[in-house]
Design a protein around this motif. Sequence first.
Motif, short mmCIF file in Angstrom:
data_model
loop_
_atom_site.label_atom_id
_atom_site.label_comp_id
_atom_site.label_asym_id
_atom_site.label_seq_id
_atom_site.Cartn_x
_atom_site.Cartn_y
_atom_site.Cartn_z
N GLY A 138 138.21 12.40 54.58
CA GLY A 138 137.59 11.84 55.99
C GLY A 138 138.74 11.96 56.77
O GLY A 138 139.56 12.47 56.97
N LYS A 139 138.87 10.72 57.65
CA LYS A 139 139.88 10.38 58.57
C LYS A 139 140.65 9.25 58.16
O LYS A 139 141.43 8.39 58.89
N SER A 140 141.02 9.12 56.76
CA SER A 140 141.47 7.98 56.25
C SER A 140 143.03 7.95 56.60
O SER A 140 143.73 6.82 56.77
N TYR A 141 143.58 9.23 56.74
CA TYR A 141 145.33 9.29 57.04
C TYR A 141 145.57 8.61 58.58
O TYR A 141 146.26 8.05 58.81
N ARG A 142 144.37 9.01 59.58
CA ARG A 142 144.62 8.44 60.79
C ARG A 142 144.35 6.93 60.67
O ARG A 142 144.96 6.22 61.53
N ASP A 143 143.23 6.80 59.99
CA ASP A 143 143.00 5.10 60.07
C ASP A 143 144.19 4.42 59.36
O ASP A 143 144.81 3.22 59.76
N ALA A 144 144.93 4.98 58.36
CA ALA A 144 145.91 4.40 57.52
C ALA A 144 146.98 4.18 58.59
O ALA A 144 147.95 3.13 58.56
N GLU A 145 147.35 5.23 59.31
CA GLU A 145 148.52 5.39 60.32
C GLU A 145 148.42 4.29 61.43
O GLU A 145 149.29 3.52 61.71
N ARG A 146 147.01 4.15 61.87
CA ARG A 146 146.99 3.16 63.03
C ARG A 146 147.26 1.83 62.25
O ARG A 146 147.92 0.98 62.99
N PHE A 147 146.88 1.47 61.13
CA PHE A 147 147.00 0.18 60.37
C PHE A 147 148.58 -0.26 60.20
O PHE A 147 149.12 -1.15 60.66
N LEU A 148 149.22 0.90 59.82
CA LEU A 148 150.54 1.01 59.59
C LEU A 148 151.41 0.37 60.67
O LEU A 148 152.29 -0.14 61.18
N LYS A 149 151.05 1.23 61.93
CA LYS A 149 151.65 1.19 63.16
C LYS A 149 151.53 -0.15 63.82
O LYS A 149 152.47 -0.83 64.61
N ASP A 150 150.42 -0.76 63.57
CA ASP A 150 150.01 -2.33 64.07
C ASP A 150 150.87 -3.32 62.95
O ASP A 150 150.66 -4.49 63.39
N GLY A 151 151.47 -2.69 62.17
CA GLY A 151 152.11 -3.75 61.24
C GLY A 151 151.46 -4.42 60.09
O GLY A 151 151.99 -5.12 59.31
N ARG A 152 150.27 -4.07 59.70
CA ARG A 152 149.34 -4.29 58.45
C ARG A 152 149.90 -3.82 57.48
O ARG A 152 150.36 -2.68 57.29
N GLU A 153 150.08 -4.49 56.27
CA GLU A 153 150.34 -3.82 54.93
C GLU A 153 149.10 -2.78 54.59
O GLU A 153 147.79 -3.37 54.67
N VAL A 154 149.30 -1.72 54.00
CA VAL A 154 148.33 -0.81 53.63
C VAL A 154 148.46 -0.25 52.14
O VAL A 154 149.80 0.00 51.87
N LEU A 155 147.54 -0.54 51.41
CA LEU A 155 147.78 -0.09 49.95
C LEU A 155 146.73 1.31 49.97
O LEU A 155 145.53 1.31 50.47
#
Length: 417
Positions: A138-155
């Motif tokens: 789906g759009k998981s890569y876009r969502d992950a990038e958004r969280f990463l750029k916001d400084g959130r930790e992503v697994l």
Amino acid sequence: MIVIHGKHECCGCSACVQKCPRHCITLDEDDEGFLYPKVDMTACIDCGLCEQVCPWLNRSGKLQPIEVLAAKNRNEEERMDSSSGGVFIALAREVICRGGVVFGAVFDENWEVKHTYAETLEDVRPMMGSKYVQSRVGKSYRDAERFLKDGREVLFVGTPCQVAGLYGFLHKDYPNLLSVDVLCHGVPSPGVWRRYLNETFYSARRVSAGKDTVLSCSLSPMPVIKGIEFRDKRMTGWKEYSFVVCGKDAFEADQNTVLLSAKYNENVFMRGFLADIYLRPSCYRCRCKNGMSHSDLTIADFWGVNLIMPDFDDDKGVGLVLVNTGKGKAVFDGLNMEVRLAVLEDAMPFNGGFKELVQAHPGRARFFRYYSEGKSVVQSVNRCLHVSVCRRILQKVRHNVNSAARLVSWTWKNGKV
Ligand SMILES: Cc1cc2nc3c(=O)[nH]c(=O)nc-3n(C[C@H](O)[C@H](O)[C@H](O)COP(=O)(O)OP(=O)(O)OC[C@H]3O[C@@H](n4cnc5c(N)ncnc54)[C@H](O)[C@@H]3O)c2cc1C
Ligand code: SF4
Ligand code: SF4
Ligand code: SF4
């Protein structure tokens, strides 16, 4: 612009779809039930971004694990609800507790498999357990990038090609990203799974609910299912796991009923999967597994642990963890797990997921001919796997001889005789 020169050249990660600035790539289901990208040439500006992010076109070098471990989650309930050692839920808890986000695979409302994200432990739970069907990113890569750029930790957890697709999409590593891939045997077709569910549970409901409800279930067969476990350990243990489907009782909606429960080698869908009949074509020529995805950690079943370190095996699930990077090591070392050092070469012979090349079953083309003719999955798998009694005996003898030879060679090598 992305051009696929053969079905085995695309793993369906959807990095190209999510990257395209003109939104002119869509995913279409092919006649085997897998998704492939299709470009709207009239909207394409030939920017080349889709090619730059594709993990199949841009191969990276192989990472060697820096550490190999056997691991068990100390919470037995969590381990029982997981496919193997319960490593995923331990990692997810750590990330959620620090305010992070977890990406993984869940069933959707039609019991198909998709990737999504969770920000609470409650939402992480449906990600637990292996689903042996290709998940839609789906759009998981876009969502992950958004969280990463916001400084959130992503697994981010997925198959090696999904992790490689994520790195292709991001085009750089982020210190706040922890990537984990599963050791991957290959993924079955979502189309085959959909047909299997329809044909099996439509008739299951007929049997359990009686003649009078046939009309209503033929109009809406899917809501009958309440839960699917590809790897249930409660019935037959971890090593001899079962495929279990629960449903609502036709008369008492609150009551859970077991619609189907069979050992992995007695269920038709699982037999077809394990015989490599309907894996995605790219899985037969995988370019992303065994260190190629650059994941921080690889999680797997520690098959063979009962021979390698018998006192660590209780048939409730032992995970094999390949620590691939320093970042992976730092996070894993912080978990409260029961851990032992292991040797990769000892574990590899027991686990088909390490095979560089998976051979397609000789009946694969026949299966998909039946599939395109609209035949049932159960009937088609049974026909493709049908073997005469003589051949079955020969296969059994060969299997037992091979197992014995593997055991002898292992015990000999390890000086146990
Ligand atoms: C298609 C597939 C093939 C596999 N083949 C092998 C193999 O050959 N050998 C082996 O040792 N292990 C294999 N595994 C991994 C194994 O089944 C366990 O997932 C792994 O050992 C982790 O178990 P756990 O108890 O730590 O976590 P679990 O609680 O079981 O968590 C599983 C994790 O896998 C993710 N996941 C589940 N289904 C999918 C999916 N369809 N696509 C992408 N991600 C998914 C979930 O999001 C979750 O993060 C495979 C997994 C999948 C999904
Ligand atoms: S070349 Fe650019 S515009 Fe064309 S499909 Fe690829 S990403 Fe989209
Ligand atoms: S492998 Fe992924 S990025 Fe490459 S063409 Fe297929 S879907 Fe697109
Ligand atoms: S075998 Fe390779 S191509 Fe197939 S799902 Fe696994 S990582 Fe992807």
